[in-house]
Write a protein that holds these residues in place. Structure first.
Motif, PDB file in Angstrom:
ATOM      1  N   ALA A 214      26.109   2.464  13.876  1.00  0.00           N
ATOM      2  CA  ALA A 214      25.063   1.442  13.836  1.00  0.00           C
ATOM      3  C   ALA A 214      23.912   1.879  12.937  1.00  0.00           C
ATOM      4  O   ALA A 214      23.342   1.069  12.193  1.00  0.00           O
ATOM      5  N   ALA A 215      23.583   3.153  12.991  1.00  0.00           N
ATOM      6  CA  ALA A 215      22.503   3.668  12.147  1.00  0.00           C
ATOM      7  C   ALA A 215      22.880   3.577  10.672  1.00  0.00           C
ATOM      8  O   ALA A 215      22.063   3.184   9.833  1.00  0.00           O
ATOM      9  N   GLY A 216      24.114   3.917  10.335  1.00  0.00           N
ATOM     10  CA  GLY A 216      24.563   3.826   8.947  1.00  0.00           C
ATOM     11  C   GLY A 216      24.529   2.406   8.431  1.00  0.00           C
ATOM     12  O   GLY A 216      24.014   2.132   7.336  1.00  0.00           O
ATOM     13  N   THR A 217      25.035   1.483   9.220  1.00  0.00           N
ATOM     14  CA  THR A 217      25.042   0.079   8.826  1.00  0.00           C
ATOM     15  C   THR A 217      23.633  -0.472   8.731  1.00  0.00           C
ATOM     16  O   THR A 217      23.274  -1.150   7.765  1.00  0.00           O
ATOM     17  N   GLY A 218      22.812  -0.179   9.729  1.00  0.00           N
ATOM     18  CA  GLY A 218      21.433  -0.671   9.729  1.00  0.00           C
ATOM     19  C   GLY A 218      20.626  -0.134   8.568  1.00  0.00           C
ATOM     20  O   GLY A 218      19.849  -0.865   7.937  1.00  0.00           O
ATOM     21  N   LEU A 219      20.819   1.132   8.266  1.00  0.00           N
ATOM     22  CA  LEU A 219      20.094   1.744   7.157  1.00  0.00           C
ATOM     23  C   LEU A 219      20.458   1.078   5.838  1.00  0.00           C
ATOM     24  O   LEU A 219      19.576   0.721   5.052  1.00  0.00           O
ATOM     25  N   VAL A 220      21.736   0.880   5.587  1.00  0.00           N
ATOM     26  CA  VAL A 220      22.163   0.255   4.330  1.00  0.00           C
ATOM     27  C   VAL A 220      21.682  -1.196   4.263  1.00  0.00           C
ATOM     28  O   VAL A 220      21.251  -1.663   3.208  1.00  0.00           O
ATOM     29  N   THR A 221      21.689  -1.888   5.370  1.00  0.00           N
ATOM     30  CA  THR A 221      21.167  -3.255   5.401  1.00  0.00           C
ATOM     31  C   THR A 221      19.688  -3.267   5.030  1.00  0.00           C
ATOM     32  O   THR A 221      19.229  -4.117   4.273  1.00  0.00           O
ATOM     33  N   ALA A 222      18.939  -2.291   5.532  1.00  0.00           N
ATOM     34  CA  ALA A 222      17.498  -2.224   5.278  1.00  0.00           C
ATOM     35  C   ALA A 222      17.173  -1.913   3.824  1.00  0.00           C
ATOM     36  O   ALA A 222      16.055  -2.172   3.363  1.00  0.00           O
ATOM     37  N   MET A 223      18.135  -1.378   3.089  1.00  0.00           N
ATOM     38  CA  MET A 223      17.877  -0.984   1.701  1.00  0.00           C
ATOM     39  C   MET A 223      17.499  -2.147   0.801  1.00  0.00           C
ATOM     40  O   MET A 223      16.889  -1.942  -0.242  1.00  0.00           O
TER      41      MET A 223
ATOM     42  N   THR B  25      15.633  -4.804   1.827  1.00  0.00           N
ATOM     43  CA  THR B  25      14.573  -5.577   2.476  1.00  0.00           C
ATOM     44  C   THR B  25      13.195  -5.073   2.075  1.00  0.00           C
ATOM     45  O   THR B  25      13.058  -3.988   1.502  1.00  0.00           O
ATOM     46  N   ASP B  26      12.181  -5.863   2.413  1.00  0.00           N
ATOM     47  CA  ASP B  26      10.797  -5.477   2.151  1.00  0.00           C
ATOM     48  C   ASP B  26      10.354  -4.299   3.016  1.00  0.00           C
ATOM     49  O   ASP B  26       9.352  -3.659   2.717  1.00  0.00           O
ATOM     50  N   ALA B  27      11.080  -4.004   4.062  1.00  0.00           N
ATOM     51  CA  ALA B  27      10.714  -2.912   4.972  1.00  0.00           C
ATOM     52  C   ALA B  27      11.233  -1.561   4.486  1.00  0.00           C
ATOM     53  O   ALA B  27      11.038  -0.547   5.164  1.00  0.00           O
ATOM     54  N   TRP B  28      11.849  -1.517   3.322  1.00  0.00           N
ATOM     55  CA  TRP B  28      12.524  -0.307   2.875  1.00  0.00           C
ATOM     56  C   TRP B  28      11.627   0.929   2.864  1.00  0.00           C
ATOM     57  O   TRP B  28      12.030   1.995   3.306  1.00  0.00           O
ATOM     58  N   THR B  29      10.421   0.819   2.358  1.00  0.00           N
ATOM     59  CA  THR B  29       9.553   1.994   2.252  1.00  0.00           C
ATOM     60  C   THR B  29       9.313   2.622   3.629  1.00  0.00           C
ATOM     61  O   THR B  29       9.420   3.841   3.787  1.00  0.00           O
ATOM     62  N   GLU B  30       9.022   1.782   4.616  1.00  0.00           N
ATOM     63  CA  GLU B  30       8.808   2.293   5.983  1.00  0.00           C
ATOM     64  C   GLU B  30      10.089   2.895   6.554  1.00  0.00           C
ATOM     65  O   GLU B  30      10.054   3.941   7.206  1.00  0.00           O
ATOM     66  N   VAL B  31      11.200   2.222   6.307  1.00  0.00           N
ATOM     67  CA  VAL B  31      12.489   2.694   6.812  1.00  0.00           C
ATOM     68  C   VAL B  31      12.836   4.036   6.179  1.00  0.00           C
ATOM     69  O   VAL B  31      13.241   4.987   6.866  1.00  0.00           O
ATOM     70  N   LYS B  32      12.664   4.145   4.870  1.00  0.00           N
ATOM     71  CA  LYS B  32      12.972   5.385   4.152  1.00  0.00           C
ATOM     72  C   LYS B  32      12.141   6.541   4.707  1.00  0.00           C
ATOM     73  O   LYS B  32      12.665   7.637   4.937  1.00  0.00           O
ATOM     74  N   THR B  33      10.865   6.305   4.945  1.00  0.00           N
ATOM     75  CA  THR B  33       9.996   7.350   5.482  1.00  0.00           C
ATOM     76  C   THR B  33      10.450   7.783   6.870  1.00  0.00           C
ATOM     77  O   THR B  33      10.572   8.975   7.165  1.00  0.00           O
ATOM     78  N   ARG B  34      10.736   6.813   7.725  1.00  0.00           N
ATOM     79  CA  ARG B  34      11.140   7.123   9.102  1.00  0.00           C
ATOM     80  C   ARG B  34      12.466   7.889   9.133  1.00  0.00           C
ATOM     81  O   ARG B  34      12.598   8.891   9.832  1.00  0.00           O
ATOM     82  N   PHE B  35      13.447   7.428   8.366  1.00  0.00           N
ATOM     83  CA  PHE B  35      14.746   8.098   8.368  1.00  0.00           C
ATOM     84  C   PHE B  35      14.681   9.431   7.627  1.00  0.00           C
ATOM     85  O   PHE B  35      15.402  10.367   7.966  1.00  0.00           O
ATOM     86  N   GLY B  36      13.821   9.531   6.622  1.00  0.00           N
ATOM     87  CA  GLY B  36      13.623  10.807   5.941  1.00  0.00           C
ATOM     88  C   GLY B  36      13.108  11.861   6.905  1.00  0.00           C
ATOM     89  O   GLY B  36      13.560  13.016   6.892  1.00  0.00           O
TER      90      GLY B  36
END
Length: 143
Positions: free
Chosen positions: A12-21, A23-34
């Motif tokens: 689910a994390a892999g799929t959700g992460l790629v989906t988020a790539m 979207t406008d939320a990418w910067t926040e997502v990248k920081t959190r997952f980083g």
């Protein structure tokens, strides 16, 4: 080896992460997952963010006929990375779940793509399909 629940979480994390790539939320997502993948090491966090951004570039630069294959490959790669994380440090499960909750709040469901299901059943056969998007069910005799 991970149990089924943790394997599903990594998927689910892999799929959700790629989906988020995309979207406008990418910067926040990248920081959190980083931060999650960096495991508390600021240099590793920076490396993970670079890796995340490279993955995003692959997804966003794919041609229309490549996009599904590229997305699937990226989902598999990130699923493996999250599975490795959970196998090496099972205590990170709560952090990964929190990151998925964050995705659920930031990434619209529609970003995962349209769902269209067409089902036909004849004779005694029946089908039940659940999902969202367009759904067409036909019951009756074949024409």
């Amino acid at each position: 080896m991970l149990n089924e629940a943790l394997t599903a979480l990594a998927g689910a994390a892999g799929t959700g992460l790629v989906t988020a790539m995309t979207t406008d939320a990418w910067t926040e997502v990248k920081t959190r997952f980083g931060k999650l993948l960096g495991r508390g090491d600021s240099e590793q966090e920076a490396r993970q963010e670079i890796r995340l951004e490279r993955s995003r570039q692959e997804v966003t630069s794919a041609t229309a006929d490549q996009v599904e294959q590229v997305r699937a490959a990226q989902e598999a790669a990130w699923r493996t990375r999250f599975a490795d994380l959970l196998e090496e440090e099972p205590e990170r499960e709560a952090q990964l779940r929190a990151a998925l909750d964050f995705l659920g709040q930031k990434v619209p469901v529609a970003a995962s793509g349209a769902v269209q299901v067409n089902a036909q059943a004849f004779g005694q056969a029946q089908q039940a399909v659940q999902g969202q998007g367009v759904q067409i069910n036909t019951f009756g005799s074949p024409r």
